[in-house]
Design a protein around this motif. Structure first.
Motif, mmCIF file in Angstrom:
data_model
loop_
_atom_site.group_PDB
_atom_site.id
_atom_site.type_symbol
_atom_site.label_atom_id
_atom_site.label_comp_id
_atom_site.label_asym_id
_atom_site.label_seq_id
_atom_site.Cartn_x
_atom_site.Cartn_y
_atom_site.Cartn_z
ATOM 1 N N ASP A 48 0.829 -1.212 0.000
ATOM 2 C CA ASP A 48 0.000 0.000 0.000
ATOM 3 C C ASP A 48 0.862 1.261 0.000
ATOM 4 O O ASP A 48 0.519 2.256 -0.631
ATOM 5 N N LEU A 49 1.986 1.214 0.713
ATOM 6 C CA LEU A 49 2.886 2.365 0.726
ATOM 7 C C LEU A 49 3.466 2.615 -0.662
ATOM 8 O O LEU A 49 3.486 3.752 -1.130
ATOM 9 N N THR A 50 3.901 1.565 -1.316
ATOM 10 C CA THR A 50 4.424 1.710 -2.679
ATOM 11 C C THR A 50 3.375 2.323 -3.591
ATOM 12 O O THR A 50 3.657 3.255 -4.351
ATOM 13 N N ALA A 51 2.157 1.816 -3.525
ATOM 14 C CA ALA A 51 1.071 2.333 -4.367
ATOM 15 C C ALA A 51 0.787 3.807 -4.067
ATOM 16 O O ALA A 51 0.602 4.613 -4.983
ATOM 17 N N THR A 52 0.775 4.165 -2.797
ATOM 18 C CA THR A 52 0.524 5.555 -2.403
ATOM 19 C C THR A 52 1.607 6.483 -2.939
ATOM 20 O O THR A 52 1.315 7.545 -3.501
ATOM 21 N N LEU A 53 2.865 6.091 -2.779
ATOM 22 C CA LEU A 53 3.975 6.941 -3.224
ATOM 23 C C LEU A 53 4.029 7.056 -4.745
ATOM 24 O O LEU A 53 4.230 8.154 -5.277
ATOM 25 N N THR A 54 3.845 5.960 -5.450
ATOM 26 C CA THR A 54 3.913 6.034 -6.913
ATOM 27 C C THR A 54 2.715 6.786 -7.483
ATOM 28 O O THR A 54 2.862 7.508 -8.466
ATOM 29 N N GLU A 55 1.560 6.664 -6.840
ATOM 30 C CA GLU A 55 0.401 7.425 -7.302
ATOM 31 C C GLU A 55 0.604 8.924 -7.091
ATOM 32 O O GLU A 55 0.308 9.731 -7.969
ATOM 33 N N VAL A 67 8.138 12.326 2.707
ATOM 34 C CA VAL A 67 7.653 11.212 3.524
ATOM 35 C C VAL A 67 8.144 11.458 4.946
ATOM 36 O O VAL A 67 9.346 11.540 5.186
ATOM 37 N N ASP A 68 7.208 11.603 5.883
ATOM 38 C CA ASP A 68 7.529 11.911 7.274
ATOM 39 C C ASP A 68 7.484 10.624 8.104
ATOM 40 O O ASP A 68 6.427 10.012 8.254
ATOM 41 N N VAL A 79 9.658 -2.225 3.555
ATOM 42 C CA VAL A 79 9.308 -0.799 3.639
ATOM 43 C C VAL A 79 10.440 0.050 3.074
ATOM 44 O O VAL A 79 10.189 1.048 2.391
ATOM 45 N N ILE A 80 11.683 -0.364 3.305
ATOM 46 C CA ILE A 80 12.805 0.326 2.673
ATOM 47 C C ILE A 80 12.645 0.248 1.161
ATOM 48 O O ILE A 80 12.825 1.243 0.456
ATOM 49 N N GLY A 81 12.268 -0.915 0.661
ATOM 50 C CA GLY A 81 12.024 -1.068 -0.777
ATOM 51 C C GLY A 81 10.928 -0.151 -1.265
ATOM 52 O O GLY A 81 11.038 0.455 -2.337
ATOM 53 N N ALA A 82 9.853 -0.011 -0.493
ATOM 54 C CA ALA A 82 8.753 0.887 -0.869
ATOM 55 C C ALA A 82 9.216 2.341 -0.906
ATOM 56 O O ALA A 82 8.870 3.095 -1.821
ATOM 57 N N GLY A 86 9.327 4.755 -4.197
ATOM 58 C CA GLY A 86 8.813 6.120 -4.222
ATOM 59 C C GLY A 86 9.869 7.096 -4.715
ATOM 60 O O GLY A 86 9.585 7.998 -5.508
ATOM 61 N N TYR A 87 11.099 6.915 -4.258
ATOM 62 C CA TYR A 87 12.215 7.749 -4.708
ATOM 63 C C TYR A 87 12.392 7.639 -6.219
ATOM 64 O O TYR A 87 12.527 8.647 -6.912
ATOM 65 N N HIS A 88 12.377 6.421 -6.735
ATOM 66 C CA HIS A 88 12.568 6.221 -8.173
ATOM 67 C C HIS A 88 11.385 6.770 -8.984
ATOM 68 O O HIS A 88 11.589 7.349 -10.054
#
Length: 126
Positions: A48-55, A67-68, A79-82, A86-88
């Protein structure tokens, strides 16, 4: 991003806060997306974090993502991967991306993983 949106009264100009889940809120304010995370984050939240950041990175009006992690007490490698995905996504979209509020164990985990400087927006060391 799914969730419920509410206007914040102290900044009525265009700030919107969306609750994604109990552990994730997204605030959007004139091109800046701030993703505020809390609690212990692991494999259960990583997708879900990955989806949120990429969206967020994919919105036409996004110019900056933050990201706080100030309220996060634990993260694992997923989570580090997510965070890195997001960074990428932000880098691909040519927008700024920083991770802030890291402390204690979370900061130590990111440092040991070798991604702390990158997530803080610092250039990679040679």
């Amino acid at each position: 991003m799914k969730g419920r949106a509410s206007k914040q009264s102290h900044r009525p100009e265009r700030r919107t806060v969306i609750e994604i889940s109990q552990w994730c809120y997204v605030a959007h304010d004139t091109g800046t997306y701030t993703v505020t995370l809390s609690g212990e984050l692991d494999l259960l939240q990583a997708g879900d974090l990955t989806a949120t950041l990429t969206e967020a990175a994919g919105h036409d009006d996004t110019t900056q993502m933050c990201v706080d992690l100030a309220a996060v007490t634990f993260i694992d490698s997923t989570v580090i991967g997510a965070l890195l995905q997001g960074y990428h996504a932000a880098h691909t979209a040519a927008i700024g991306y920083t991770v802030t509020g890291m402390n204690g164990q979370v900061q130590k985990v990111l440092q040991v993983a070798g991604v702390l400087a990158t997530l803080q927006g610092q250039p990679p060391s040679p």
